[in-house]
Motif scaffolding. Structure first.
Motif, PDB file in Angstrom:
ATOM      1  N   ARG A 176      11.349 -41.947 -10.617  1.00 28.53           N
ATOM      2  CA  ARG A 176      10.910 -43.068  -9.773  1.00 28.53           C
ATOM      3  C   ARG A 176      11.275 -42.863  -8.305  1.00 28.53           C
ATOM      4  O   ARG A 176      10.798 -43.587  -7.432  1.00 28.53           O
ATOM      5  CB  ARG A 176      11.501 -44.384 -10.291  1.00 28.53           C
TER       6      ARG A 176
ATOM      7  N   GLN B 130       5.746 -40.627 -18.500  1.00 29.20           N
ATOM      8  CA  GLN B 130       5.101 -41.927 -18.640  1.00 29.20           C
ATOM      9  C   GLN B 130       4.714 -42.514 -17.284  1.00 29.20           C
ATOM     10  O   GLN B 130       5.346 -42.239 -16.262  1.00 29.20           O
ATOM     11  CB  GLN B 130       6.038 -42.889 -19.368  1.00 29.20           C
TER      12      GLN B 130
ATOM     13  N   GLU C 111       5.052 -45.524 -16.144  1.00 32.36           N
ATOM     14  CA  GLU C 111       6.041 -46.413 -15.513  1.00 32.36           C
ATOM     15  C   GLU C 111       7.192 -45.635 -14.880  1.00 32.36           C
ATOM     16  O   GLU C 111       8.018 -46.202 -14.171  1.00 32.36           O
ATOM     17  CB  GLU C 111       6.582 -47.421 -16.528  1.00 32.36           C
ATOM     18  N   TRP C 112       7.243 -44.318 -15.145  1.00 30.68           N
ATOM     19  CA  TRP C 112       8.279 -43.485 -14.515  1.00 30.68           C
ATOM     20  C   TRP C 112       7.862 -43.011 -13.127  1.00 30.68           C
ATOM     21  O   TRP C 112       8.674 -42.444 -12.393  1.00 30.68           O
ATOM     22  CB  TRP C 112       8.571 -42.252 -15.368  1.00 30.68           C
TER      23      TRP C 112
ATOM     24  N   CYS D 143      -0.396 -42.344 -15.526  1.00 36.36           N
ATOM     25  CA  CYS D 143       0.117 -41.803 -14.264  1.00 36.36           C
ATOM     26  C   CYS D 143      -0.924 -41.895 -13.154  1.00 36.36           C
ATOM     27  O   CYS D 143      -0.580 -42.106 -11.985  1.00 36.36           O
ATOM     28  CB  CYS D 143       0.577 -40.363 -14.450  1.00 36.36           C
TER      29      CYS D 143
ATOM     30  N   LYS E  65      -0.745 -44.952 -11.049  1.00 32.67           N
ATOM     31  CA  LYS E  65       0.350 -45.083 -10.082  1.00 32.67           C
ATOM     32  C   LYS E  65       0.271 -44.043  -8.962  1.00 32.67           C
ATOM     33  O   LYS E  65       0.674 -44.300  -7.833  1.00 32.67           O
ATOM     34  CB  LYS E  65       1.703 -44.916 -10.807  1.00 32.67           C
TER      35      LYS E  65
END
Length: 281
Positions: free
Chosen positions: A201, A217, A219-220, A245, A248
């Motif tokens: 992150r 993932q 959210e990482w 991914c 994001k």
């Protein structure tokens, strides 16, 4: 929503190969045909496919490809003898030992037998060391491909925080060195890393080289990160969960048609580089 940049490896590979055409033609006029020797030990279907793809890529560019297919029961010493013969052959400019090799082979010993002048796949310890110091003639092809993609798309590396997931001697470690040499701040993660998600992150640039399908993932990944997926698993699946991914990232390589085509183009480039160096002697 900000438009996503898909880092199309096929476009990058085509650009590299287009630049090579004139160089191959110039060598040909001097009676020199760049030649890559590929060594396949055993009958692994995936390895056979990779070797065939590399041979076809050579042919399309006018590069010779000499394929040596050895019995899976061959000893390390006998394999090294084959490599030494290729080292001594002035018509061979690059040597690639397809890995993995059968269990009885000392793979590192076989790699180390390859002459540094023909180590176009960047697998020797000397080549690794030269890469660490920033002057390798032939850095490992997949790390070099990753850097080529970043350069082609003008993605800034200097001052950025890069997180590399994987520490293999021909991918994770050398790409970490190459990013560091380009003034990135680099964190190299691996199977023993704690708090992997938290580290990812923080990353401006993520390099996935872990060999596990869809491992990274969504959210990482921080918003706006650049994601380079060097993984290739069964079913054309990379090491990142692509769709998650993609949501994001600001830029991401697909699988297939991401890092893979550029890796092969880099191997061809190194073979031509080697042929030109041999032509000077």
């Amino acid at each position: 929503m900000t438009e996503k940049l898909i880092l199309d490896g096929a476009i990058v590979a085509d650009a590299i190969k287009e630049q090579l055409k004139a160089r191959v033609e110039a060598l040909s006029k001097r009676g020199i045909i760049p030649c890559l020797a590929t060594i396949l030990v055993g009958d692994d279907p995936a390895s056979e496919t990779y070797v065939r793809m590399k041979g076809n890529a050579c042919k399309r560019l006018g590069i010779d490809s000499k394929r040596i297919h050895l019995n899976k029961s061959i000893s390390t010493d006998d394999l090294i003898d084959v490599i030494l013969q290729l080292n001594a052959d002035p018509l061979i400019h690059g040597i690639l030992l397809q890995h993995p090799v059968p269990h009885q082979i000392d793979e590192r010993a076989a790699f180390e037998a390859i002459s540094i002048h023909k180590d176009v796949d960047g697998v020797t310890a000397l080549g690794f060391a030269q890469n660490a110091f920033g002057y390798a003639q032939y850095p490992s092809c997949t790390p070099a491909a990753i850097m080529a993609i970043l350069d082609y798309y003008n993605i800034k590396v200097e001052g950025k925080h890069a997180v590399v997931v994987g520490r293999s001697p021909i991918l994770g470690k050398p790409v970490s060195q190459m990013l560091l040499n380009r003034n990135a701040t680099v964190t190299t993660c691996h199977s023993k890393t704690e708090n992997l998600a938290e580290l990812l992150r923080l990353a401006d640039i993520v390099v996935a080289a872990v060999g596990k399908p869809s491992f990274i993932q969504g959210e990482w990944i921080r918003d706006g990160a650049v994601v380079l997926d060097a993984g290739y698993n069964k079913g054309n699946i990379g090491d990142v969960d692509y769709e998650a991914c993609l949501a994001k990232a600001s830029a991401i390589t697909p699988v297939p048609a991401g890092v893979g085509p550029v890796t092969i183009a880099t191997l061809l480039k190194h073979t031509v580089d080697s042929a030109e160096r041999f032509a000077l002697h």
